[in-house]
Design an enzyme around this catalytic site. Sequence first.
Site, PDB file in Angstrom:
ATOM      1  N   ASP A 229       0.876  -1.162   0.000  1.00 53.03           N
ATOM      2  CA  ASP A 229       0.000   0.000   0.000  1.00 53.03           C
ATOM      3  C   ASP A 229       0.921   1.221   0.000  1.00 53.03           C
ATOM      4  OD1 ASP A 229      -2.033   1.817   0.071  1.00 53.03           O
ATOM      5  OD2 ASP A 229      -3.128   0.862   1.701  1.00 53.03           O
TER       6      ASP A 229
HETATM    7  C1  BGC Z   1      -4.839   3.490   0.035  1.00 60.28           C
HETATM    8  C2  BGC Z   1      -4.930   2.544  -1.145  1.00 60.28           C
HETATM    9  C3  BGC Z   1      -4.715   3.314  -2.417  1.00 60.28           C
HETATM   10  C4  BGC Z   1      -3.361   3.991  -2.351  1.00 60.28           C
HETATM   11  C5  BGC Z   1      -3.031   4.811  -3.589  1.00 60.28           C
HETATM   12  C6  BGC Z   1      -3.568   4.301   0.014  1.00 60.28           C
HETATM   13  O1  BGC Z   1      -3.611   5.305   0.973  1.00 60.28           O
HETATM   14  O2  BGC Z   1      -4.910   2.755   1.233  1.00 60.28           O
HETATM   15  O3  BGC Z   1      -6.164   1.914  -1.154  1.00 60.28           O
HETATM   16  O4  BGC Z   1      -4.810   2.474  -3.511  1.00 60.28           O
HETATM   17  O5  BGC Z   1      -3.353   4.878  -1.244  1.00 60.28           O
HETATM   18  O6  BGC Z   1      -3.797   5.953  -3.633  1.00 60.28           O
END
Ligand code: BGC
Length: 791
Positions: A229
């Site tokens: 993530d």
């Molecule tokens: C989120 C993800 C997301 C990623 C990119 C993170 O903060 O938890 O779900 O895909 O950011 O934006």
Amino acid sequence: MNQIEDILSQLTLEQKADLCSGLNAWNTFPIASLGVPEALMTDGPHGLRKQYDKESAMLESSVPATCFPPAATTACSWDKDLLYRVGEALGSEARDQGVSLVLGPGINIKRSPLCGRNFEYFSEDPILSGDLGAQMIKGIQSTGTGACIKHFAANNREYFRMVSNSIVDERALHEIYLQGFERAIKTARPYAVMSAYNMLNGDYCGEKKELIAGILREDWGFDGLVVSDWGACYNREKGIAAGMDLEMPYSGEENTERIMRSVAKGTLDQQALDACVRRVLSFVFRCEAEKSKPYTYDAQKNHEIAREAAASSAVLLKNENGLLPLKPGTKVALLGEFAEKPRYQGAGSSMINPLQLETALEEFPKYGIHFIYSKGYDSTKDETDESLLTDAKRVADEADVAVIFAGLPAHYEMEGIDRTHICIPQNQAELIEQVAATKPVVVLLCGGAPVEMPWIGCVTSLLHCYLGGEASASAAAQLLTGAVNPSGKLAETYPIHLSDTPSYRFFSDDRHNVEYRESIYVGYRYYDAAKMDVLFPFGYGLSYTTFSYSDLRLSRDTLLAGQSLSLSFTVTNTGKVAGAEAAQVYIEHGPAEKHLCAFGKVFLQPGETKELSFTLSERDFSFYHGGWKLMDDCTVLVGASSRDIRLKAMVSIPRGMTPPKYPLATDGHWDAVAFYSLFDKIPQISFSKHPFTINATLTDFDSAAIGRQIHRVAKWFAKKYIVSDNYLGQQIMLQLLDQNPFRVLVSLSGGLLTYCMARGVLMIANGQVLIGLLAFITASRKRRKRKIKSK
Ligand code: BGC
């Protein structure tokens, strides 16, 4: 030698390490000299959020895209075919934008209605989440776009999400928190899996070998990419060793250098690095190959799919005296600010810039709904504005029926921030109650998660539209007029009070150790075992018609290991209008265990009967206890909801076992001794505030005078630099700042802050002011430009 092995053999150690992190916030790292292409990934999950600025991982503005209803909504459709088509439409749009990987779907379990991100997730049930998620992945991938299932695993709250440790016992982990992932991954084979921010039983998910190399790859056979993530990497070498292939976004040179140093020193196995590189290469070449696949993209068609998804997912929760559908010519008082400023999606990384956002004010007249509008409340406030309320009542007086838009305002549910209560604002509740004193009221409820409804008794009809995406207004009009018959059913239980929820006392009381003390008793599994009254049960939803169930047949009534069981039953539309019914199959074992195992949706003309059939496998009758074990005799239940069981049949399982009992706490006080007896070793983490480490949050800094100053400066700096025309996105980033560990500020800073600079700040916070300052200044001078493609 194949292409991947050929490239691998030519890569230097540095290039290998480079490939294991992004080029920027959204692209993989290309190596032009060896023909390694780059792949573009974007959020996800209910539309495309392709940022204009590729360097920024902040929630910046993005290109316009179709905003489909989020997962909390589409889950209520219980319609696998619909989810496939939503995925397909989303995939076609991704292709059109040159996007290779959509960061979704998110299939985490709704452990508590408080999780701020529940609107992005499907259900409290892993079978429903996993099966709908699988269809969405299949749809996306049918277009030549990859899907990235997330957030793996046990990421069920937002509060201090990057430093919290989910403590989950083995049975709950496998049956509740992993099972949805397992089903979706095995059936739909997504290109990628995103490892979650949190720790699971003491290790960061992206570094947990047992989870990634063991369960995901070895047990489930997943051979695709595992990506972090955004900003989730803590110990990068440990991540490589566990098989977490790609760090996103690019976080500066330090992690690349750490990987190289560890391989050179022999503390990181070269083969583990090679395995990650191989998977990154396979991924980018797969994306590249798919770019030549033909696809069709039609924005108007996608808007219509968004409307269909919203209409098929809305749940009719109450409809006294057949008030709905509205009779033609009904004079409507349309009340509530959401009629002009719709609530149609949640805020955070999933926030789409919609292509064609509808409003009820514009759409309702097109469907023959004649209304007078009054705003009724200000959705940015909680308190009643007497003049707005008075005007709404005046308008209601002139009408036959009041249709009130109500629910959760945008700032009530956001990524990164959990809710603290589950009520709608007081000004909306007052509007409903006061108008209902004189007129029949239809509430159109909007919001991505359950709310308490002390006002439910006074309303005549309640249609839960959840968050309907960009076409939510026309979908609501179709449902109100009866052009479409409601067929959604709840994918989560609505408790009467927040305090009824099983995790109530163990959800956010500790920043670091989150005890999942309720074990498998999540959602209806708990309410049914505890025989507790609920506001609306899991699987519940009304229709403008009625359905009857009959003829349950099982292919066998005795089940042995290795066998499967086929079952069929019929559903008849016994009412006067056409409609669709989501039929549910559960397995019940004794008084304390019941779980969904299959579901299907069937469309029926009045008087029509259709047969539904399913095959249940050995797994459906199993529980987890050091492996999947067949349980003993149980009952197959077929129902219209978890609490409306219409048909039953016993299945005898002579060689099955009784699952071990876990004591139910109906007052929410789950016992610590019983809980920890489920673990061989207590997987709590200890967290000492001093000295501050790279994993300290800015809130932790407040415990020291100098730390407080740093916090203040960081806030000032963030306010200056986190600028975006996405207002809510900006607010989220600012609020998250307090809960983000220092390392995340580095990885999300886009190179502004390096690890060396961060270490300087930590020295200052730990009292070594001068050395720290010097280290900070030296490091900031050494800051290098980002990697460039031609490297
Ligand atoms: C989120 C993800 C997301 C990623 C990119 C993170 O903060 O938890 O779900 O895909 O950011 O934006």
